[in-house]
Design a protein around this motif. Structure first.
Motif, PDB file in Angstrom:
ATOM      1  N   PHE A 146      81.432 -12.743  41.135  1.00 51.97           N
ATOM      2  CA  PHE A 146      80.960 -11.934  42.263  1.00 51.97           C
ATOM      3  C   PHE A 146      82.060 -11.776  43.318  1.00 51.97           C
ATOM      4  O   PHE A 146      82.279 -10.692  43.849  1.00 51.97           O
ATOM      5  CB  PHE A 146      79.726 -12.555  42.917  1.00 51.97           C
ATOM      6  N   MET A 147      82.723 -12.882  43.630  1.00 49.38           N
ATOM      7  CA  MET A 147      83.772 -12.846  44.648  1.00 49.38           C
ATOM      8  C   MET A 147      84.962 -11.999  44.202  1.00 49.38           C
ATOM      9  O   MET A 147      85.523 -11.237  44.996  1.00 49.38           O
ATOM     10  CB  MET A 147      84.232 -14.259  44.992  1.00 49.38           C
ATOM     11  N   LYS A 148      85.341 -12.152  42.967  1.00 50.34           N
ATOM     12  CA  LYS A 148      86.480 -11.373  42.424  1.00 50.34           C
ATOM     13  C   LYS A 148      86.153  -9.882  42.460  1.00 50.34           C
ATOM     14  O   LYS A 148      87.003  -9.055  42.823  1.00 50.34           O
ATOM     15  CB  LYS A 148      86.766 -11.840  40.998  1.00 50.34           C
ATOM     16  N   ALA A 153      89.020 -20.299  48.589  1.00 55.38           N
ATOM     17  CA  ALA A 153      90.393 -20.788  48.710  1.00 55.38           C
ATOM     18  C   ALA A 153      91.187 -20.495  47.445  1.00 55.38           C
ATOM     19  O   ALA A 153      92.345 -20.067  47.519  1.00 55.38           O
ATOM     20  CB  ALA A 153      90.383 -22.285  49.010  1.00 55.38           C
ATOM     21  N   ILE A 154      90.578 -20.696  46.300  1.00 58.82           N
ATOM     22  CA  ILE A 154      91.262 -20.412  45.028  1.00 58.82           C
ATOM     23  C   ILE A 154      91.629 -18.937  44.938  1.00 58.82           C
ATOM     24  O   ILE A 154      92.771 -18.588  44.600  1.00 58.82           O
ATOM     25  CB  ILE A 154      90.393 -20.844  43.830  1.00 58.82           C
ATOM     26  N   LEU A 155      90.679 -18.068  45.246  1.00 56.15           N
ATOM     27  CA  LEU A 155      90.960 -16.625  45.192  1.00 56.15           C
ATOM     28  C   LEU A 155      92.057 -16.228  46.175  1.00 56.15           C
ATOM     29  O   LEU A 155      92.951 -15.442  45.835  1.00 56.15           O
ATOM     30  CB  LEU A 155      89.692 -15.825  45.483  1.00 56.15           C
ATOM     31  N   THR A 156      91.998 -16.744  47.378  1.00 50.42           N
ATOM     32  CA  THR A 156      92.997 -16.411  48.392  1.00 50.42           C
ATOM     33  C   THR A 156      94.380 -16.915  47.977  1.00 50.42           C
ATOM     34  O   THR A 156      95.371 -16.176  48.079  1.00 50.42           O
ATOM     35  CB  THR A 156      92.600 -17.010  49.759  1.00 50.42           C
ATOM     36  N   ARG A 210      88.125  -6.918  44.573  1.00 46.56           N
ATOM     37  CA  ARG A 210      88.621  -5.651  44.003  1.00 46.56           C
ATOM     38  C   ARG A 210      88.076  -4.456  44.777  1.00 46.56           C
ATOM     39  O   ARG A 210      88.786  -3.491  45.012  1.00 46.56           O
ATOM     40  CB  ARG A 210      88.244  -5.541  42.529  1.00 46.56           C
ATOM     41  N   ARG A 211      86.800  -4.525  45.160  1.00 40.95           N
ATOM     42  CA  ARG A 211      86.191  -3.410  45.892  1.00 40.95           C
ATOM     43  C   ARG A 211      86.792  -3.226  47.283  1.00 40.95           C
ATOM     44  O   ARG A 211      86.763  -2.135  47.823  1.00 40.95           O
ATOM     45  CB  ARG A 211      84.684  -3.599  46.011  1.00 40.95           C
ATOM     46  N   MET A 251      84.421   2.462  49.457  1.00 41.80           N
ATOM     47  CA  MET A 251      83.811   2.220  50.746  1.00 41.80           C
ATOM     48  C   MET A 251      83.729   0.712  50.996  1.00 41.80           C
ATOM     49  O   MET A 251      83.337  -0.060  50.131  1.00 41.80           O
ATOM     50  CB  MET A 251      82.414   2.833  50.774  1.00 41.80           C
ATOM     51  N   PHE A 252      84.112   0.297  52.175  1.00 42.81           N
ATOM     52  CA  PHE A 252      84.101  -1.117  52.547  1.00 42.81           C
ATOM     53  C   PHE A 252      82.673  -1.591  52.774  1.00 42.81           C
ATOM     54  O   PHE A 252      81.881  -0.915  53.409  1.00 42.81           O
ATOM     55  CB  PHE A 252      84.934  -1.327  53.812  1.00 42.81           C
ATOM     56  N   GLN A 253      82.381  -2.748  52.236  1.00 48.17           N
ATOM     57  CA  GLN A 253      81.063  -3.330  52.417  1.00 48.17           C
ATOM     58  C   GLN A 253      81.237  -4.709  53.036  1.00 48.17           C
ATOM     59  O   GLN A 253      82.112  -5.472  52.630  1.00 48.17           O
ATOM     60  CB  GLN A 253      80.370  -3.445  51.062  1.00 48.17           C
ATOM     61  N   SER A 254      80.414  -5.031  54.005  1.00 46.07           N
ATOM     62  CA  SER A 254      80.543  -6.331  54.660  1.00 46.07           C
ATOM     63  C   SER A 254      80.201  -7.444  53.666  1.00 46.07           C
ATOM     64  O   SER A 254      79.448  -7.234  52.716  1.00 46.07           O
ATOM     65  CB  SER A 254      79.617  -6.405  55.873  1.00 46.07           C
TER      66      SER A 254
END
Length: 180
Positions: A54-56, A164-167, A60-61, A1-4
């Motif tokens: 947290f961002m990673k 930016a690194i993750l993207t 994934r979610r 399920m997508f979470q904002s």
């Protein structure tokens, strides 16, 4: 399920608030137990890693579809919500559990006056002495408000960098699509 990113950041902010609380309390009590200063320093150094984790996890979610603005907003929310929790604990500590905490900190800085003439520490000691003499002792709420603003600004910058690194990492690892 997508979470904002707002909701995900608020949920992660609760955990991060506990992390920041541990970091602040380790710093406060390091005078009584010097080993806690190392714990506090390690927790400070670990902040970027925790936010990246947290961002990673959020990426994934979302099925690896989170965008740069989503990462940034998630990070801002993590810092905002986390600092609200840690700030509440700090206000309770400084206002009711140790009401003379701020004055004692100023006195310890003022006591270093003249120890290293011409240094930044000597200047800080002079300022602390003046603050005590003029009864200009900041309230716990004022201190925590400044910490919250500082955390939001620095957290926003860190979130921009990590987002930016993750993207960019995701783009680098994504296979090239065949041309038609």
């Amino acid at each position: 399920m997508f979470q904002s990113p707002y909701r995900r950041g608020a949920d992660d902010g609760f955990i991060f608030g506990l992390y920041l609380t541990a970091m602040f309390l380790a710093s406060i009590f390091s005078g009584a137990a010097p080993l806690l200063s190392l714990v506090s320093l390690a927790l400070m150094a670990g902040v970027p890693g925790v936010i990246y984790m947290f961002m990673k996890r959020y990426d994934r979610r979302t099925g690896m579809t989170a965008s740069f603005p989503m990462f940034w907003m998630q990070g801002v929310m993590i810092f905002f919500c986390g600092m609200l929790i840690a700030g509440t604990v700090l206000v309770v500590y400084m206002k009711w559990l140790s009401p003379d905490f701020v004055l004692r900190q100023l006195q310890s800085v003022a006591a270093m006056k003249g120890s290293i003439p011409g240094s930044v520490m000597d200047d800080a000691a002079s300022v602390a002495s003046s603050m005590i003499e003029n009864n200009f002792i900041p309230t716990p709420i004022a201190i925590v408000t400044e910490l919250i603003m500082l955390a939001i600004v620095t957290g926003s910058i860190l979130s921009i960098i990590l987002g930016a690194i993750l993207t960019l990492r995701r783009r680098a690892t994504r296979p090239l699509s065949p041309q038609k």
